[in-house]
Design a protein around this motif. Structure first.
Motif, PDB file in Angstrom:
ATOM      1  N   LEU A  69       0.830  -1.206   0.000  1.00  0.00           N
ATOM      2  CA  LEU A  69       0.000   0.000   0.000  1.00  0.00           C
ATOM      3  C   LEU A  69       0.865   1.257   0.000  1.00  0.00           C
ATOM      4  O   LEU A  69       0.536   2.241  -0.674  1.00  0.00           O
ATOM      5  CB  LEU A  69      -0.926   0.017   1.221  1.00  0.00           C
ATOM      6  N   ARG A  70       1.953   1.227   0.721  1.00  0.00           N
ATOM      7  CA  ARG A  70       2.854   2.387   0.766  1.00  0.00           C
ATOM      8  C   ARG A  70       3.584   2.572  -0.542  1.00  0.00           C
ATOM      9  O   ARG A  70       3.839   3.702  -0.970  1.00  0.00           O
ATOM     10  CB  ARG A  70       3.860   2.234   1.896  1.00  0.00           C
ATOM     11  N   ILE A  77      -7.932  -2.236  -3.320  1.00  0.00           N
ATOM     12  CA  ILE A  77      -7.944  -3.208  -2.223  1.00  0.00           C
ATOM     13  C   ILE A  77      -8.185  -4.608  -2.780  1.00  0.00           C
ATOM     14  O   ILE A  77      -7.584  -5.574  -2.323  1.00  0.00           O
ATOM     15  CB  ILE A  77      -9.010  -2.838  -1.165  1.00  0.00           C
ATOM     16  N   ARG A  78      -9.007  -4.723  -3.788  1.00  0.00           N
ATOM     17  CA  ARG A  78      -9.255  -6.020  -4.425  1.00  0.00           C
ATOM     18  C   ARG A  78      -7.981  -6.572  -5.048  1.00  0.00           C
ATOM     19  O   ARG A  78      -7.645  -7.735  -4.861  1.00  0.00           O
ATOM     20  CB  ARG A  78     -10.348  -5.904  -5.485  1.00  0.00           C
ATOM     21  N   GLU A  79      -7.256  -5.732  -5.780  1.00  0.00           N
ATOM     22  CA  GLU A  79      -5.990  -6.165  -6.380  1.00  0.00           C
ATOM     23  C   GLU A  79      -4.993  -6.587  -5.302  1.00  0.00           C
ATOM     24  O   GLU A  79      -4.300  -7.595  -5.439  1.00  0.00           O
ATOM     25  CB  GLU A  79      -5.380  -5.042  -7.225  1.00  0.00           C
ATOM     26  N   LEU A  80      -4.936  -5.799  -4.251  1.00  0.00           N
ATOM     27  CA  LEU A  80      -4.029  -6.088  -3.153  1.00  0.00           C
ATOM     28  C   LEU A  80      -4.362  -7.425  -2.502  1.00  0.00           C
ATOM     29  O   LEU A  80      -3.479  -8.261  -2.288  1.00  0.00           O
ATOM     30  CB  LEU A  80      -4.088  -4.967  -2.112  1.00  0.00           C
ATOM     31  N   TYR A  99      -6.543  -6.423  12.850  1.00  0.00           N
ATOM     32  CA  TYR A  99      -5.132  -6.420  13.200  1.00  0.00           C
ATOM     33  C   TYR A  99      -4.581  -5.004  13.404  1.00  0.00           C
ATOM     34  O   TYR A  99      -3.839  -4.754  14.336  1.00  0.00           O
ATOM     35  CB  TYR A  99      -4.340  -7.146  12.101  1.00  0.00           C
ATOM     36  N   TYR A 100      -4.974  -4.082  12.520  1.00  0.00           N
ATOM     37  CA  TYR A 100      -4.423  -2.726  12.555  1.00  0.00           C
ATOM     38  C   TYR A 100      -5.363  -1.681  13.171  1.00  0.00           C
ATOM     39  O   TYR A 100      -4.959  -0.550  13.394  1.00  0.00           O
ATOM     40  CB  TYR A 100      -3.998  -2.272  11.161  1.00  0.00           C
ATOM     41  N   GLY A 101      -6.625  -2.053  13.344  1.00  0.00           N
ATOM     42  CA  GLY A 101      -7.573  -1.106  13.944  1.00  0.00           C
ATOM     43  C   GLY A 101      -8.217  -0.156  12.960  1.00  0.00           C
ATOM     44  O   GLY A 101      -9.007   0.712  13.338  1.00  0.00           O
ATOM     45  N   ALA A 102      -7.884  -0.291  11.689  1.00  0.00           N
ATOM     46  CA  ALA A 102      -8.465   0.554  10.635  1.00  0.00           C
ATOM     47  C   ALA A 102      -8.468  -0.255   9.339  1.00  0.00           C
ATOM     48  O   ALA A 102      -7.613  -1.129   9.157  1.00  0.00           O
ATOM     49  CB  ALA A 102      -7.638   1.825  10.456  1.00  0.00           C
ATOM     50  N   PRO A 103      -9.385   0.032   8.446  1.00  0.00           N
ATOM     51  CA  PRO A 103      -9.406  -0.708   7.173  1.00  0.00           C
ATOM     52  C   PRO A 103      -8.234  -0.308   6.293  1.00  0.00           C
ATOM     53  O   PRO A 103      -7.650   0.769   6.473  1.00  0.00           O
ATOM     54  CB  PRO A 103     -10.745  -0.278   6.548  1.00  0.00           C
ATOM     55  N   PRO A 104      -7.879  -1.164   5.341  1.00  0.00           N
ATOM     56  CA  PRO A 104      -6.771  -0.821   4.429  1.00  0.00           C
ATOM     57  C   PRO A 104      -7.136   0.382   3.578  1.00  0.00           C
ATOM     58  O   PRO A 104      -8.284   0.623   3.288  1.00  0.00           O
ATOM     59  CB  PRO A 104      -6.591  -2.086   3.583  1.00  0.00           C
TER      60      PRO A 104
END
Length: 105
Positions: A69-70, A77-80, A99-104
């Motif tokens: 993502l960075r 998000i689908r490709e990822l 896991y991270y507390g926020a969506p990608p």
């Protein structure tokens, strides 16, 4: 020098996988690579590491997703999720958020 155990070898193997290899990586494929039974590998890994091999694979997928993502903010998000081997984008979003507390994204 101490010889590393099977679980340490598996961790090293997973961490050194290319993204293309990682996309299709499963416990069964790892077990086959190390010529051991899938159930044996799972029990051994859990006993050595206090978390399951599946948990480790998911955690590594999530870590790699952040890097991707960075590096590429144009990726959807689908490709990822597909690039990391998740067959269900909603599942990927759910575990990422847990896991991270926020969506990608």
């Amino acid at each position: 020098m101490k010889k590393s155990n099977l679980s340490d070898q598996v961790v090293e193997f997973v961490l050194n996988c290319s993204l293309d290899e990682f996309q299709n990586l499963t416990v069964s494929k790892i077990a086959s690579t190390f010529s051991v039974n899938r159930c044996y590998l799972s029990r051994k890994f859990k006993g050595d590491k206090d978390f399951t091999l599946c948990e480790f694979l998911i955690r590594e997928k999530l870590n790699r997703s952040v890097i991707l993502l960075r590096e590429n903010n144009e990726m959807t998000i689908r490709e990822l999720s597909q690039k990391l081997g998740f067959s269900n984008t909603n599942y990927f979003i759910q575990i990422f958020k847990n896991y991270y507390g926020a969506p990608p994204g």
